[in-house]
Design a protein around this motif. Structure first.
Motif, mmCIF file in Angstrom:
data_model
loop_
_atom_site.group_PDB
_atom_site.id
_atom_site.type_symbol
_atom_site.label_atom_id
_atom_site.label_comp_id
_atom_site.label_asym_id
_atom_site.label_seq_id
_atom_site.Cartn_x
_atom_site.Cartn_y
_atom_site.Cartn_z
ATOM 1 N N PRO A 57 0.832 -1.208 0.000
ATOM 2 C CA PRO A 57 0.000 0.000 0.000
ATOM 3 C C PRO A 57 0.865 1.256 0.000
ATOM 4 O O PRO A 57 2.071 1.189 0.240
ATOM 5 N N LYS A 58 0.242 2.401 -0.274
ATOM 6 C CA LYS A 58 0.887 3.720 -0.287
ATOM 7 C C LYS A 58 1.865 3.840 -1.454
ATOM 8 O O LYS A 58 1.605 4.538 -2.417
ATOM 9 N N LEU A 59 2.991 3.151 -1.361
ATOM 10 C CA LEU A 59 3.956 3.146 -2.459
ATOM 11 C C LEU A 59 4.326 1.701 -2.766
ATOM 12 O O LEU A 59 4.753 0.976 -1.874
ATOM 13 N N ASP A 60 4.155 1.282 -4.027
ATOM 14 C CA ASP A 60 4.540 -0.094 -4.350
ATOM 15 C C ASP A 60 6.053 -0.175 -4.532
ATOM 16 O O ASP A 60 6.763 0.834 -4.559
ATOM 17 N N GLY A 61 6.532 -1.401 -4.648
ATOM 18 C CA GLY A 61 7.960 -1.619 -4.734
ATOM 19 C C GLY A 61 8.599 -1.006 -5.958
ATOM 20 O O GLY A 61 9.749 -0.551 -5.910
ATOM 21 N N TRP A 62 7.873 -0.976 -7.070
ATOM 22 C CA TRP A 62 8.422 -0.365 -8.280
ATOM 23 C C TRP A 62 8.710 1.118 -8.057
ATOM 24 O O TRP A 62 9.748 1.632 -8.442
ATOM 25 N N GLU A 63 7.748 1.815 -7.431
ATOM 26 C CA GLU A 63 7.933 3.239 -7.184
ATOM 27 C C GLU A 63 9.050 3.491 -6.178
ATOM 28 O O GLU A 63 9.833 4.439 -6.329
ATOM 29 N N VAL A 64 9.132 2.640 -5.160
ATOM 30 C CA VAL A 64 10.214 2.775 -4.178
ATOM 31 C C VAL A 64 11.566 2.601 -4.869
ATOM 32 O O VAL A 64 12.498 3.389 -4.650
ATOM 33 N N CYS A 65 11.671 1.595 -5.714
ATOM 34 C CA CYS A 65 12.925 1.340 -6.425
ATOM 35 C C CYS A 65 13.288 2.528 -7.315
ATOM 36 O O CYS A 65 14.444 2.962 -7.351
ATOM 37 N N ARG A 66 12.300 3.053 -8.024
ATOM 38 C CA ARG A 66 12.552 4.201 -8.897
ATOM 39 C C ARG A 66 13.075 5.392 -8.102
ATOM 40 O O ARG A 66 14.038 6.047 -8.497
ATOM 41 N N ARG A 67 12.463 5.667 -6.944
ATOM 42 C CA ARG A 67 12.876 6.810 -6.131
ATOM 43 C C ARG A 67 14.263 6.595 -5.523
ATOM 44 O O ARG A 67 15.038 7.553 -5.387
#
Length: 228
Positions: A57-67
């Motif tokens: 939830p909130k931020l998925d792993g793909w978005e976390v990795c990108r950031r």
């Protein structure tokens, strides 16, 4: 110092299992229950490796990795995913992940992948500000390279390019990734500037018979690795 591993997963059973298992193996472990918390904790303290769930939830792993990659964090990322679709695996790798493991997974395989990813890291000393790969040393303070007993004078861009490779050993970097990091989004100069700089950097590194470390991966980009 013990390697520090960050585990980001919203499944409490998995984070609890990994916390105990990794600590038993001698690692220092920090856990986060969602992507936003994981990013906040990584901003406070660097990790040597990140184990990252994709579906959160909130931020998925793909978005976390990108950031993480946009922030310049180069710690290896191992994705945990319930999806085994090729496009999902490709998406994660394109965003900067180093490896993936499909749930449910065998704990022994996870541990083996973690050991393999940690072995790929450059030997870095925070005290002397040096990155090392094979017989090549990059002195980030003096902004120069040392190969064997030979000091190599680098231009500012050559240094930045080699620094990027040294931070990402054995990881294929695409042309777009390199151009974005070294020359920026708004670069409008010669289209072959990367190829020119790679050629100049190779010439300096390989002078006096040094083996090639910056390899071309046809159709994909460039990679720092010792074997041709």
């Amino acid at each position: 110092m013990r390697p520090h591993i960050m585990v980001i997963d919203d499944d409490e059973k998995i984070t609890s299992l990994l916390r105990r298992s990794l600590a038993f193996e001698g690692y220092e472990v920090t856990t986060a229950s969602d992507g936003a918390e994981g990013l906040r904790l990584l901003g406070q303290r660097q990790a040597d490796l990140v184990v990252l769930d994709v579906m959160m939830p909130k931020l998925d792993g793909w978005e976390v990795c990108r950031r993480l990659r946009e922030a310049g964090i180069v710690a290896p990322v191992l994705l945990l995913t319930a999806k085994d679709e090729v496009q999902d695996r490709v998406k994660g790798l394109d965003l900067g992940a180093d490896d993936y493991l499909v749930k449910p997974f065998a704990l022994e395989e996870l541990m083996a992948r973690i050991r393999a990813l940690l072995r790929r890291r450059p030997e870095q000393s925070e005290e002397d500000g040096r990155l090392r790969y094979d017989d090549l040393v990059l002195d980030t303070g003096a902004r120069e390279a040392i190969r064997g007993d030979r000091r190599i004078d680098l231009t500012a861009k050559e240094f930045d390019l080699l620094h990027l490779f040294m931070q990402n050993p054995r990881r294929v970097l695409s042309r777009d990734q390199i151009m974005e990091r070294i020359w920026g989004y708004d670069y409008s100069g010669e289209s072959n500037v990367l190829e020119v700089y790679v050629a100049m950097l190779r010439q300096k590194l390989e002078e006096q018979g040094g083996k090639r470390l910056i390899q071309t991966v046809r159709g994909a980009g460039y990679v720092l690795k010792g074997d041709s």
